[in-house]
Design a protein around this motif. Structure first.
Motif, PDB file in Angstrom:
ATOM      1  N   LYS A   1      -4.179  -2.783  -3.961  1.00  0.00           N
ATOM      2  CA  LYS A   1      -4.993  -3.959  -4.283  1.00  0.00           C
ATOM      3  C   LYS A   1      -6.474  -3.664  -4.136  1.00  0.00           C
ATOM      4  O   LYS A   1      -7.317  -4.242  -4.842  1.00  0.00           O
ATOM      5  CB  LYS A   1      -4.595  -5.111  -3.364  1.00  0.00           C
ATOM      6  N   TYR A   2      -6.814  -2.742  -3.243  1.00  0.00           N
ATOM      7  CA  TYR A   2      -8.212  -2.443  -2.940  1.00  0.00           C
ATOM      8  C   TYR A   2      -8.708  -1.149  -3.580  1.00  0.00           C
ATOM      9  O   TYR A   2      -9.919  -0.943  -3.695  1.00  0.00           O
ATOM     10  CB  TYR A   2      -8.395  -2.352  -1.419  1.00  0.00           C
TER      11      TYR A   2
ATOM     12  N   ASN B   1      -7.011   0.553  -6.473  1.00  0.00           N
ATOM     13  CA  ASN B   1      -6.544   0.852  -7.826  1.00  0.00           C
ATOM     14  C   ASN B   1      -7.323   0.040  -8.858  1.00  0.00           C
ATOM     15  O   ASN B   1      -6.885  -1.015  -9.325  1.00  0.00           O
ATOM     16  CB  ASN B   1      -5.044   0.554  -7.936  1.00  0.00           C
ATOM     17  N   TYR B   2      -8.491   0.552  -9.235  1.00  0.00           N
ATOM     18  CA  TYR B   2      -9.339  -0.093 -10.233  1.00  0.00           C
ATOM     19  C   TYR B   2      -9.489   0.810 -11.456  1.00  0.00           C
ATOM     20  O   TYR B   2      -9.624   2.030 -11.326  1.00  0.00           O
ATOM     21  CB  TYR B   2     -10.715  -0.394  -9.647  1.00  0.00           C
ATOM     22  N   ASP B   3      -9.472   0.203 -12.640  1.00  0.00           N
ATOM     23  CA  ASP B   3      -9.569   0.982 -13.876  1.00  0.00           C
ATOM     24  C   ASP B   3     -10.836   1.824 -13.929  1.00  0.00           C
ATOM     25  O   ASP B   3     -10.811   2.974 -14.388  1.00  0.00           O
ATOM     26  CB  ASP B   3      -9.521   0.049 -15.091  1.00  0.00           C
TER      27      ASP B   3
END
Length: 289
Positions: free
Chosen positions: A12-13, A15-17
């Motif tokens: 959630k913290y 895993n950003y594109d």
């Protein structure tokens, strides 16, 4: 024991594109976080906070490790490399900041103070190591022990928080698993010249090699053939394998002193992840009962 799901919670913290598309992140510190969670979830007084504590420490470690990947070369860079560097800086800061938020929401002020102190100590140890490495004044043994210390520092905070029956073995187990993690990482680093520089094998050759070999390493030779020859000549792979066996034995000895069969079983599963490149060690882990 509750299902271990800290990596999924951490996604959630982390895993950003934007991060996935333009830069890379370090490996999740799974073995140490899983070990911490296993201990906390096995105790009455810490069970309710087991996921919170493990997640907070995982995010701190990810932040510190992400900053370690930042290229410190001050030379001219292409736009892609600059973007990658900037994202590592921002991502590391963001991961680290999340632990404050998570713990403060649960009024865990004392733990925030302890972990903040540990972060300062980690950075101090890193700076000392980097300075010695830059001056070529570090031994292979000192390098390994400092790397292990860097991996245990955050987790040592929990030594005084664990129940006595488990707390007595916590330092030895964390030390052992961290040693396994460091040595397993060093085994991967001997495969290419780029990764070999600054590794245990590099410092070992600077101690044991000929003057010509030392000269070639100091002149920053990036030839895979040179690395391959040195790894073979100084039997570096087997030296590291022996260190991994010793670390596994250390963990086994400490694990046998635990009272919980479930906890021992969990440690066996964690240990197996380090033995995939050394399958001959695997049967020994099945003896941990």
């Amino acid at each position: 024991m509750e299902t271990y799901r800290i990596p999924e919670m951490a996604n959630k913290y982390i895993n950003y594109d934007m991060i996935q598309n333009y830069t890379e992140l370090p490996d999740f510190p799974d073995s140490r976080v899983r070990l911490l969670y296993a201990f906390l979830a096995n105790e009455c007084k810490n069970k309710k906070h087991s996921e919170l504590y493990a997640l907070a420490v995982a995010l701190i470690q990810m932040g510190l490790d992400t900053h370690d990947l930042i290229d410190t070369d001050t030379g001219q860079k292409q736009e892609k490399a600059m973007r990658s560097r900037q994202l590592k800086v921002l991502a590391g800061d963001y991961f680290s900041s999340r632990f404050y938020h998570l713990l403060s929401q649960e009024s865990q002020i004392d733990l925030i103070k302890k972990l903040s102190g540990a972060i300062c100590e980690v950075n101090r140890l890193k700076m000392n190591l980097y300075m010695k490495m830059k001056l070529l004044r570090v031994t292979a043994e000192e390098y390994i022990q400092t790397c292990v210390k860097l991996k245990t520092e955050l987790f040592d905070v929990f030594s005084g928080m664990l129940e006595e029956k488990n707390g007595l073995q916590w330092p030895a187990l964390m030390q052992g698993f961290s040693q396994c993690e460091v040595v397993a990482g060093e085994l991967k680093r001997i495969e290419t010249a780029e990764q070999f520089k600054g590794s245990w094998g590099y410092w070992h050759v600077l101690q044991e090699g000929t003057e010509e070999e030392k000269r070639m390493l100091k002149e920053d030779a990036h030839e895979d053939s040179l690395t391959h020859d040195l790894v073979a000549k100084y039997d570096i792979r087997n030296h590291l394998a022996a260190q991994l066996r010793q670390a596994v034995d250390h963990v086994q000895s400490a694990a046998r002193k635990l009272e919980s069969d479930k906890l021992v079983q969990e440690l066996c599963q964690i240990g197996e992840s380090f033995l995939r490149t050394l399958p001959s060690i695997a049967p020994a882990y099945n003896e941990m009962r």
